[in-house]
Write a protein that holds these residues in place. Structure first.
Motif, PDB file in Angstrom:
ATOM      1  N   GLU A 100       0.618  -1.334   0.351  1.00  0.00           N
ATOM      2  CA  GLU A 100       0.319   0.341   0.252  1.00  0.00           C
ATOM      3  C   GLU A 100       0.951   1.434  -0.046  1.00  0.00           C
ATOM      4  OE1 GLU A 100      -0.396  -2.570   2.582  1.00  0.00           O
ATOM      5  OE2 GLU A 100      -2.318  -3.136   1.254  1.00  0.00           O
ATOM      6  N   ASP A 101       1.817   0.996   0.911  1.00  0.00           N
ATOM      7  CA  ASP A 101       3.250   2.354   0.238  1.00  0.00           C
ATOM      8  C   ASP A 101       3.250   2.891  -1.231  1.00  0.00           C
ATOM      9  OD1 ASP A 101       3.163   2.669   3.223  1.00  0.00           O
ATOM     10  OD2 ASP A 101       4.596   0.882   3.190  1.00  0.00           O
ATOM     11  N   LEU A 102       3.378   1.790  -1.888  1.00  0.00           N
ATOM     12  CA  LEU A 102       3.400   2.247  -3.405  1.00  0.00           C
ATOM     13  C   LEU A 102       2.513   3.074  -3.862  1.00  0.00           C
ATOM     14  CD1 LEU A 102       5.356  -1.185  -4.094  1.00  0.00           C
ATOM     15  CD2 LEU A 102       6.300   0.707  -3.750  1.00  0.00           C
ATOM     16  N   ALA A 103       0.881   2.452  -3.657  1.00  0.00           N
ATOM     17  CA  ALA A 103      -0.096   3.002  -3.880  1.00  0.00           C
ATOM     18  C   ALA A 103      -0.133   4.293  -3.621  1.00  0.00           C
ATOM     19  CB  ALA A 103      -1.376   2.651  -3.416  1.00  0.00           C
ATOM     20  N   ALA A 104       0.560   4.772  -2.956  1.00  0.00           N
ATOM     21  CA  ALA A 104      -0.113   5.708  -1.965  1.00  0.00           C
ATOM     22  C   ALA A 104       1.482   6.829  -2.444  1.00  0.00           C
ATOM     23  CB  ALA A 104       0.498   5.984  -0.284  1.00  0.00           C
ATOM     24  N   ALA A 105       1.839   6.900  -2.968  1.00  0.00           N
ATOM     25  CA  ALA A 105       3.644   7.627  -3.570  1.00  0.00           C
ATOM     26  C   ALA A 105       2.675   8.272  -4.797  1.00  0.00           C
ATOM     27  CB  ALA A 105       5.081   6.965  -3.650  1.00  0.00           C
ATOM     28  N   ASN A 112      10.130 -10.620  -3.724  1.00  0.00           N
ATOM     29  CA  ASN A 112       9.254 -11.051  -3.786  1.00  0.00           C
ATOM     30  C   ASN A 112       8.407  -9.824  -3.384  1.00  0.00           C
ATOM     31  OD1 ASN A 112       7.843 -13.494  -1.473  1.00  0.00           O
ATOM     32  ND2 ASN A 112       8.426 -11.371  -0.193  1.00  0.00           N
ATOM     33  N   PHE A 113       9.062  -8.703  -2.693  1.00  0.00           N
ATOM     34  CA  PHE A 113       8.401  -7.778  -2.189  1.00  0.00           C
ATOM     35  C   PHE A 113       7.353  -7.339  -3.799  1.00  0.00           C
ATOM     36  CE2 PHE A 113       7.484  -3.508  -1.920  1.00  0.00           C
ATOM     37  CZ  PHE A 113       6.425  -2.738  -0.870  1.00  0.00           C
ATOM     38  N   LEU A 114       7.552  -7.398  -4.364  1.00  0.00           N
ATOM     39  CA  LEU A 114       7.641  -6.818  -6.260  1.00  0.00           C
ATOM     40  C   LEU A 114       5.991  -8.169  -6.850  1.00  0.00           C
ATOM     41  CD1 LEU A 114      10.410  -5.190  -7.387  1.00  0.00           C
ATOM     42  CD2 LEU A 114       8.497  -4.202  -6.669  1.00  0.00           C
ATOM     43  N   ASP A 115       6.333  -9.190  -6.045  1.00  0.00           N
ATOM     44  CA  ASP A 115       6.166 -10.660  -6.373  1.00  0.00           C
ATOM     45  C   ASP A 115       4.295 -10.015  -5.289  1.00  0.00           C
ATOM     46  OD1 ASP A 115       7.325 -11.077  -8.892  1.00  0.00           O
ATOM     47  OD2 ASP A 115       8.271 -13.131  -7.585  1.00  0.00           O
ATOM     48  N   GLN A 116       4.000  -8.756  -4.669  1.00  0.00           N
ATOM     49  CA  GLN A 116       3.232  -8.998  -3.959  1.00  0.00           C
ATOM     50  C   GLN A 116       2.233  -7.703  -4.587  1.00  0.00           C
ATOM     51  OE1 GLN A 116       4.084  -9.125   0.500  1.00  0.00           O
ATOM     52  NE2 GLN A 116       6.042  -9.534  -0.362  1.00  0.00           N
ATOM     53  N   THR A 117       2.814  -7.547  -5.339  1.00  0.00           N
ATOM     54  CA  THR A 117       2.295  -6.336  -6.036  1.00  0.00           C
ATOM     55  C   THR A 117       0.826  -6.059  -7.507  1.00  0.00           C
ATOM     56  OG1 THR A 117       3.625  -5.595  -7.388  1.00  0.00           O
ATOM     57  CG2 THR A 117       4.079  -4.381  -5.357  1.00  0.00           C
ATOM     58  N   GLY A 118       0.556  -8.024  -7.072  1.00  0.00           N
ATOM     59  CA  GLY A 118      -0.262  -7.977  -8.290  1.00  0.00           C
ATOM     60  C   GLY A 118      -1.331  -7.686  -8.230  1.00  0.00           C
ATOM     61  N   PRO A 119      -2.077  -6.906  -6.979  1.00  0.00           N
ATOM     62  CA  PRO A 119      -3.491  -7.219  -6.152  1.00  0.00           C
ATOM     63  C   PRO A 119      -3.493  -5.213  -7.307  1.00  0.00           C
ATOM     64  CG  PRO A 119      -2.968  -7.645  -4.537  1.00  0.00           C
ATOM     65  CD  PRO A 119      -1.809  -7.338  -5.740  1.00  0.00           C
ATOM     66  N   LEU A 120      -2.115  -4.594  -6.849  1.00  0.00           N
ATOM     67  CA  LEU A 120      -1.885  -3.213  -7.608  1.00  0.00           C
ATOM     68  C   LEU A 120      -1.901  -3.337  -9.065  1.00  0.00           C
ATOM     69  CD1 LEU A 120       1.328  -2.248  -4.819  1.00  0.00           C
ATOM     70  CD2 LEU A 120      -1.962  -1.582  -4.230  1.00  0.00           C
ATOM     71  N   TRP A 121      -1.791  -4.545  -9.537  1.00  0.00           N
ATOM     72  CA  TRP A 121      -1.180  -4.597 -10.634  1.00  0.00           C
ATOM     73  C   TRP A 121      -3.327  -4.239 -11.329  1.00  0.00           C
ATOM     74  CZ3 TRP A 121      -2.374  -8.797 -13.328  1.00  0.00           C
ATOM     75  CH2 TRP A 121      -1.870  -9.031 -14.767  1.00  0.00           C
ATOM     76  N   MET A 122      -3.453  -5.231 -10.989  1.00  0.00           N
ATOM     77  CA  MET A 122      -4.683  -5.734 -11.851  1.00  0.00           C
ATOM     78  C   MET A 122      -5.746  -4.345 -11.595  1.00  0.00           C
ATOM     79  SD  MET A 122      -5.924  -9.510  -9.838  1.00  0.00           S
ATOM     80  CE  MET A 122      -7.265  -9.217 -11.274  1.00  0.00           C
ATOM     81  N   GLY A 138       1.363   5.493 -14.279  1.00  0.00           N
ATOM     82  CA  GLY A 138       0.918   7.021 -14.004  1.00  0.00           C
ATOM     83  C   GLY A 138       2.200   7.709 -13.354  1.00  0.00           C
ATOM     84  N   LYS A 139       2.400   7.003 -12.318  1.00  0.00           N
ATOM     85  CA  LYS A 139       3.607   7.287 -11.218  1.00  0.00           C
ATOM     86  C   LYS A 139       5.200   6.978 -11.842  1.00  0.00           C
ATOM     87  CE  LYS A 139       1.189   5.401  -7.357  1.00  0.00           C
ATOM     88  NZ  LYS A 139       0.274   6.513  -7.334  1.00  0.00           N
ATOM     89  N   VAL A 140       5.728   7.938 -11.504  1.00  0.00           N
ATOM     90  CA  VAL A 140       6.958   8.229 -11.507  1.00  0.00           C
ATOM     91  C   VAL A 140       7.442   7.128 -10.710  1.00  0.00           C
ATOM     92  CG1 VAL A 140       9.237   9.469 -11.657  1.00  0.00           C
ATOM     93  CG2 VAL A 140       6.060  11.009 -11.840  1.00  0.00           C
ATOM     94  N   GLY A 141       8.534   6.601 -11.808  1.00  0.00           N
ATOM     95  CA  GLY A 141       9.849   5.365 -11.280  1.00  0.00           C
ATOM     96  C   GLY A 141      10.940   5.516 -10.761  1.00  0.00           C
TER      97      GLY A 141
END
Ligand code: FMN
Length: 204
Positions: free
Chosen positions: A68-73, A93-103, A109-112
């Motif tokens: 959720e800290d990714l979604a908030a940024a 492993n952390f990034l592989d938990q971001t499937g729900p964010l991806w869906m 549109g966030k900067v990375g």
């Protein structure tokens, strides 16, 4: 405008770069900058034997990242040590938990951006950063690197990390080399430059 710096570090080099990236981002008016670290996966005895347990105590105060800290940024800068020319398993492993964010398209549109650390000079900094970029692109993020406007990328007076893809440091095989002033300045540039672009996008 929120800038989150999310890193994994085993011996503290990437953490030091993360602090410099955050420092640069804080120079941008209106930027609220936070540091997070991803969860450890290595067994405690492995950390103990390799000296990582003691090294990791220096940044134990940095809170653990949740997806959720990714979604908030508005902007996210990721730091990872190189493992065989790739990101470390803890970050994967952390990034592989971001499937729900991806869906949900939550990161679209966030900067990375990405920064890294290797033991040796040609140990895979660029491959680590550019292969990491694939994940950011799948998530719809806008990738920002370090343009040659940062002239320290061209410094040939000394051995130095720093790539147009992202900031970096070189640790030596025994980890005894700490990020140099040149490398830390490039990391600050990356943080500042990324936050400036995020601020411009947020204004629209
Ligand atoms: C399993 C493993 C694989 C590694 N692979 C590489 C590599 O491909 N190239 C390299 O230069 N260093 C490699 N290293 C060294 C790490 O990149 C180095 O320890 C790290 O950058 C230090 O950053 P940290 O202090 O933030 O953990 C490897 C280390 C480990 C434990």
């Amino acid at each position: 405008m929120k800038v989150h710096v999310v890193f994994y570090s085993m011996y503290g080099h990437v953490w030091r770069l993360a602090e410099a990236v955050a420092e640069g981002a804080r120079e941008v008016p209106g930027a609220a900058v936070k540091l997070f670290q991803v969860a450890e996966l290595a067994p405690p005895d492995v950390l103990e034997k390799s000296g990582a347990k003691a090294a990791r105590a220096a940044f134990a105060h940095v809170p653990l990242a949740a997806v959720e800290d990714l979604a908030a940024a508005d902007a996210i800068l990721f730091g990872t040590p190189t493992r065989f020319g790739n990101m470390c398993a803890q970050m994967r492993n952390f990034l592989d938990q971001t499937g729900p964010l991806w869906m949900k398209g939550a990161l679209v549109g966030k900067v990375g951006g990405v920064f890294t650390s290797t033991a040796s000079q040609h140990g895979g900094q660029e491959t680590t950063i550019t292969s990491f970029h694939s994940t950011l692109l799948h998530q719809g993020m806008v990738i920002v690197g370090v343009p040659y406007a940062e002239q320290r990328l061209l410094n040939m007076e000394e051995i130095s990390g720093g790539t147009p893809y992202g900031a970096s440091t070189i640790t030596k095989g025994d980890g005894s080399r700490l990020p140099s002033p040149n490398e830390l300045a490039i990391a600050r540039f990356q943080g500042r430059h990324t936050a400036q672009i995020a601020a411009r996008l947020a204004a629209k």
